[in-house]
Design a protein around this motif. Structure first.
Motif, mmCIF file in Angstrom:
data_model
loop_
_atom_site.group_PDB
_atom_site.id
_atom_site.type_symbol
_atom_site.label_atom_id
_atom_site.label_comp_id
_atom_site.label_asym_id
_atom_site.label_seq_id
_atom_site.Cartn_x
_atom_site.Cartn_y
_atom_site.Cartn_z
ATOM 1 N N GLY A 1 -19.725 -45.116 52.699
ATOM 2 C CA GLY A 1 -18.955 -44.332 53.657
ATOM 3 C C GLY A 1 -18.768 -42.922 53.146
ATOM 4 O O GLY A 1 -19.464 -42.478 52.218
ATOM 5 N N ARG A 2 -17.797 -42.216 53.719
ATOM 6 C CA ARG A 2 -17.526 -40.841 53.271
ATOM 7 C C ARG A 2 -16.842 -40.844 51.900
ATOM 8 O O ARG A 2 -17.292 -40.176 50.970
ATOM 9 C CB ARG A 2 -16.644 -40.136 54.308
ATOM 10 C CG ARG A 2 -16.659 -38.617 54.199
ATOM 11 C CD ARG A 2 -15.865 -37.999 55.337
ATOM 12 N NE ARG A 2 -14.432 -38.088 55.092
ATOM 13 C CZ ARG A 2 -13.702 -37.144 54.498
ATOM 14 N NH1 ARG A 2 -14.281 -36.029 54.111
ATOM 15 N NH2 ARG A 2 -12.414 -37.298 54.308
ATOM 16 N N THR A 3 -15.770 -41.619 51.806
ATOM 17 C CA THR A 3 -15.068 -41.733 50.514
ATOM 18 C C THR A 3 -15.154 -43.154 49.964
ATOM 19 O O THR A 3 -14.715 -43.392 48.840
ATOM 20 C CB THR A 3 -13.573 -41.375 50.665
ATOM 21 O OG1 THR A 3 -12.923 -42.370 51.494
ATOM 22 C CG2 THR A 3 -13.383 -40.006 51.287
ATOM 23 N N SER A 4 -15.698 -44.076 50.750
ATOM 24 C CA SER A 4 -15.670 -45.490 50.343
ATOM 25 C C SER A 4 -17.061 -46.028 50.016
ATOM 26 O O SER A 4 -18.083 -45.429 50.382
ATOM 27 C CB SER A 4 -15.064 -46.320 51.468
ATOM 28 O OG SER A 4 -15.926 -46.325 52.591
ATOM 29 N N PRO B 1 -8.194 -39.885 48.402
ATOM 30 C CA PRO B 1 -9.600 -40.181 48.707
ATOM 31 C C PRO B 1 -10.440 -38.902 48.715
ATOM 32 O O PRO B 1 -10.007 -37.882 49.269
ATOM 33 C CB PRO B 1 -9.525 -40.791 50.119
ATOM 34 C CG PRO B 1 -8.152 -41.342 50.223
ATOM 35 C CD PRO B 1 -7.277 -40.400 49.437
ATOM 36 N N VAL C 1 -12.564 -47.174 47.045
ATOM 37 C CA VAL C 1 -12.415 -45.786 47.485
ATOM 38 C C VAL C 1 -12.530 -44.857 46.279
ATOM 39 O O VAL C 1 -11.939 -45.103 45.216
ATOM 40 C CB VAL C 1 -11.076 -45.565 48.224
ATOM 41 C CG1 VAL C 1 -10.864 -44.085 48.559
ATOM 42 C CG2 VAL C 1 -11.038 -46.394 49.506
ATOM 43 N N ASP D 1 -13.359 -58.673 40.720
ATOM 44 C CA ASP D 1 -12.778 -57.346 40.966
ATOM 45 C C ASP D 1 -13.214 -56.376 39.866
ATOM 46 O O ASP D 1 -13.552 -55.218 40.137
ATOM 47 C CB ASP D 1 -11.256 -57.446 41.044
ATOM 48 C CG ASP D 1 -10.603 -56.162 41.548
ATOM 49 O OD1 ASP D 1 -11.195 -55.500 42.420
ATOM 50 O OD2 ASP D 1 -9.513 -55.814 41.070
ATOM 51 N N THR E 1 -9.916 -50.475 44.228
ATOM 52 C CA THR E 1 -10.088 -51.509 45.245
ATOM 53 C C THR E 1 -9.199 -51.172 46.435
ATOM 54 O O THR E 1 -7.984 -50.964 46.268
ATOM 55 C CB THR E 1 -9.630 -52.885 44.711
ATOM 56 O OG1 THR E 1 -10.064 -53.045 43.371
ATOM 57 C CG2 THR E 1 -10.163 -54.003 45.589
ATOM 58 N N LYS E 2 -9.783 -51.113 47.628
ATOM 59 C CA LYS E 2 -8.992 -50.845 48.834
ATOM 60 C C LYS E 2 -8.842 -52.106 49.675
ATOM 61 O O LYS E 2 -7.777 -52.371 50.238
ATOM 62 C CB LYS E 2 -9.664 -49.737 49.655
ATOM 63 C CG LYS E 2 -9.015 -49.458 51.000
ATOM 64 C CD LYS E 2 -7.595 -48.953 50.804
ATOM 65 C CE LYS E 2 -6.845 -48.881 52.132
ATOM 66 N NZ LYS E 2 -5.431 -48.526 51.931
ATOM 67 N N TYR E 3 -9.918 -52.872 49.789
ATOM 68 C CA TYR E 3 -9.909 -53.984 50.749
ATOM 69 C C TYR E 3 -10.872 -55.073 50.272
ATOM 70 O O TYR E 3 -11.974 -54.772 49.801
ATOM 71 C CB TYR E 3 -10.348 -53.456 52.118
ATOM 72 C CG TYR E 3 -10.578 -54.500 53.168
ATOM 73 C CD1 TYR E 3 -9.511 -55.044 53.874
ATOM 74 C CD2 TYR E 3 -11.868 -54.949 53.456
ATOM 75 C CE1 TYR E 3 -9.730 -56.024 54.848
ATOM 76 C CE2 TYR E 3 -12.092 -55.913 54.426
ATOM 77 C CZ TYR E 3 -11.016 -56.445 55.114
ATOM 78 O OH TYR E 3 -11.233 -57.397 56.063
HETATM 79 C C1 LIG Z 1 -10.092 -51.832 40.356
HETATM 80 C C2 LIG Z 1 -8.611 -51.939 40.626
HETATM 81 O O1 LIG Z 1 -7.985 -52.872 40.207
HETATM 82 S S1 LIG Z 1 -7.786 -50.728 41.538
HETATM 83 C C3 LIG Z 1 -6.099 -51.285 41.734
HETATM 84 C C4 LIG Z 1 -5.806 -51.823 43.101
HETATM 85 N N1 LIG Z 1 -5.971 -50.819 44.141
HETATM 86 C C5 LIG Z 1 -5.040 -49.845 44.344
HETATM 87 O O2 LIG Z 1 -4.049 -49.736 43.653
HETATM 88 C C6 LIG Z 1 -5.284 -48.915 45.500
HETATM 89 C C7 LIG Z 1 -3.977 -48.667 46.288
HETATM 90 N N2 LIG Z 1 -4.259 -47.934 47.532
HETATM 91 C C8 LIG Z 1 -4.212 -46.592 47.582
HETATM 92 O O3 LIG Z 1 -3.858 -45.910 46.629
HETATM 93 C C9 LIG Z 1 -4.625 -45.929 48.888
HETATM 94 O O4 LIG Z 1 -4.686 -46.915 49.919
HETATM 95 C C10 LIG Z 1 -6.010 -45.215 48.757
HETATM 96 C C11 LIG Z 1 -5.806 -43.912 48.000
HETATM 97 C C12 LIG Z 1 -7.043 -46.091 48.035
HETATM 98 C C13 LIG Z 1 -6.611 -44.918 50.147
HETATM 99 O O5 LIG Z 1 -5.658 -44.223 50.881
HETATM 100 P P1 LIG Z 1 -5.761 -44.164 52.495
HETATM 101 O O6 LIG Z 1 -4.678 -43.282 52.961
HETATM 102 O O7 LIG Z 1 -5.893 -45.548 53.033
HETATM 103 O O8 LIG Z 1 -7.147 -43.418 52.660
HETATM 104 P P2 LIG Z 1 -7.995 -43.198 53.967
HETATM 105 O O9 LIG Z 1 -7.290 -43.665 55.206
HETATM 106 O O10 LIG Z 1 -8.451 -41.776 53.896
HETATM 107 O O11 LIG Z 1 -9.260 -44.166 53.759
HETATM 108 C C14 LIG Z 1 -10.121 -43.975 52.669
HETATM 109 C C15 LIG Z 1 -11.350 -44.822 52.877
HETATM 110 O O12 LIG Z 1 -10.991 -46.201 52.842
HETATM 111 C C16 LIG Z 1 -11.404 -46.839 54.051
HETATM 112 N N3 LIG Z 1 -10.387 -47.808 54.413
HETATM 113 C C17 LIG Z 1 -9.079 -47.582 54.585
HETATM 114 N N4 LIG Z 1 -8.461 -48.725 54.907
HETATM 115 C C18 LIG Z 1 -9.403 -49.687 54.943
HETATM 116 C C19 LIG Z 1 -9.383 -51.090 55.221
HETATM 117 N N5 LIG Z 1 -8.268 -51.729 55.542
HETATM 118 N N6 LIG Z 1 -10.537 -51.760 55.160
HETATM 119 C C20 LIG Z 1 -11.692 -51.145 54.852
HETATM 120 N N7 LIG Z 1 -11.779 -49.811 54.541
HETATM 121 C C21 LIG Z 1 -10.640 -49.106 54.611
HETATM 122 C C22 LIG Z 1 -11.496 -45.734 55.089
HETATM 123 O O13 LIG Z 1 -12.367 -46.086 56.136
HETATM 124 C C23 LIG Z 1 -12.011 -44.596 54.233
HETATM 125 O O14 LIG Z 1 -13.399 -44.756 54.024
HETATM 126 P P3 LIG Z 1 -14.470 -43.606 54.461
HETATM 127 O O15 LIG Z 1 -13.969 -42.290 53.939
HETATM 128 O O16 LIG Z 1 -15.743 -44.016 53.749
HETATM 129 O O17 LIG Z 1 -14.583 -43.655 55.933
#
Ligand SMILES: CC(=O)SCCNC(=O)CCNC(=O)[C@H](O)C(C)(C)COP(=O)(O)OP(=O)(O)OC[C@H]1O[C@@H](n2cnc3c(N)ncnc32)[C@H](O)[C@@H]1OP(=O)(O)O
Length: 145
Positions: free
Chosen positions: A81-84, A117, A109, A35, A53-55
């Motif tokens: 992607g656009r934001t990813s 995002p 993201v 990660d 990290t998102k996914y």
């Molecule tokens: C390095 C680290 O340790 S980071 C710490 C762990 N991570 C976190 O704490 C993040 C917590 N999550 C969040 O804060 C939020 O979910 C955010 C801000 C990242 C995203 O918010 P969302 O409302 O889901 O954003 P949104 O729906 O606009 O999607 C953003 C991008 O993610 C992508 N995305 C969203 N969900 C998924 C998913 N389940 N799988 C794959 N991609 C996804 C979208 O397709 C979009 O990409 P694109 O713009 O390239 O098409």
């Protein structure tokens, strides 16, 4: 999984504190390392220190590592992607090249200063180091003065 397009960068030496009760490399340690590696990769590719990290898709623990093993981690961007940014990851034994872990999709993201995002505007990989986050550069340069 094809590994030809993956660049292996960070190396780790498996130490006693990284082992599980079975005496092999603890999966949690491996995930923490990958990660962090993915975060650094995403930050440099997107030129933004605010990448999260998102996914993470299915994780395949292909084989184990033991104390003293030298392992290496590799990532490659597979989709802008656009934001990813989507990456593929592999960890392998540095000496034998035996695969230890594979992850098909790690999605990061790109965030705005307010934590939403934000489009990153990139479409391809660069290793020119021209995307180092500018606020880090500014801090580094002012620290040198
Ligand atoms: C390095 C680290 O340790 S980071 C710490 C762990 N991570 C976190 O704490 C993040 C917590 N999550 C969040 O804060 C939020 O979910 C955010 C801000 C990242 C995203 O918010 P969302 O409302 O889901 O954003 P949104 O729906 O606009 O999607 C953003 C991008 O993610 C992508 N995305 C969203 N969900 C998924 C998913 N389940 N799988 C794959 N991609 C996804 C979208 O397709 C979009 O990409 P694109 O713009 O390239 O098409």
């Amino acid at each position: 999984m094809e590994t030809a397009d993956i660049t292996f960068r960070t190396r780790k030496w498996v130490r006693p504190e990284d082992l599980n009760a079975n005496g092999t490399l603890f999966g949690g340690s491996l995930l923490k390392w990958i990660d962090e590696e993915a975060a650094i990769y995403a930050i440099l590719q997107l030129g933004n220190g605010r990448a999260v990290t998102k996914y993470i898709s299915e994780i395949n623990f292909v084989s184990s590592a033991v104390q003293g093993d030298l392992i290496e981690m590799g990532l490659t961007a597979t989709r802008f992607g656009r934001t990813s940014l989507t990456m593929r990851a592999e960890v392998r034994n540095m000496i034998t090249r035996q695969s230890i872990l594979t992850i098909e999709e790690i999605v990061f993201v790109n965030l705005s200063p307010s934590g939403r995002p934000e489009p990153h505007g990139y479409t391809e990989i660069t290793y020119d180091r021209d995307r180092i986050p500018t606020h880090h550069l500014t801090e580094t340069l002012s620290g040198d003065a």
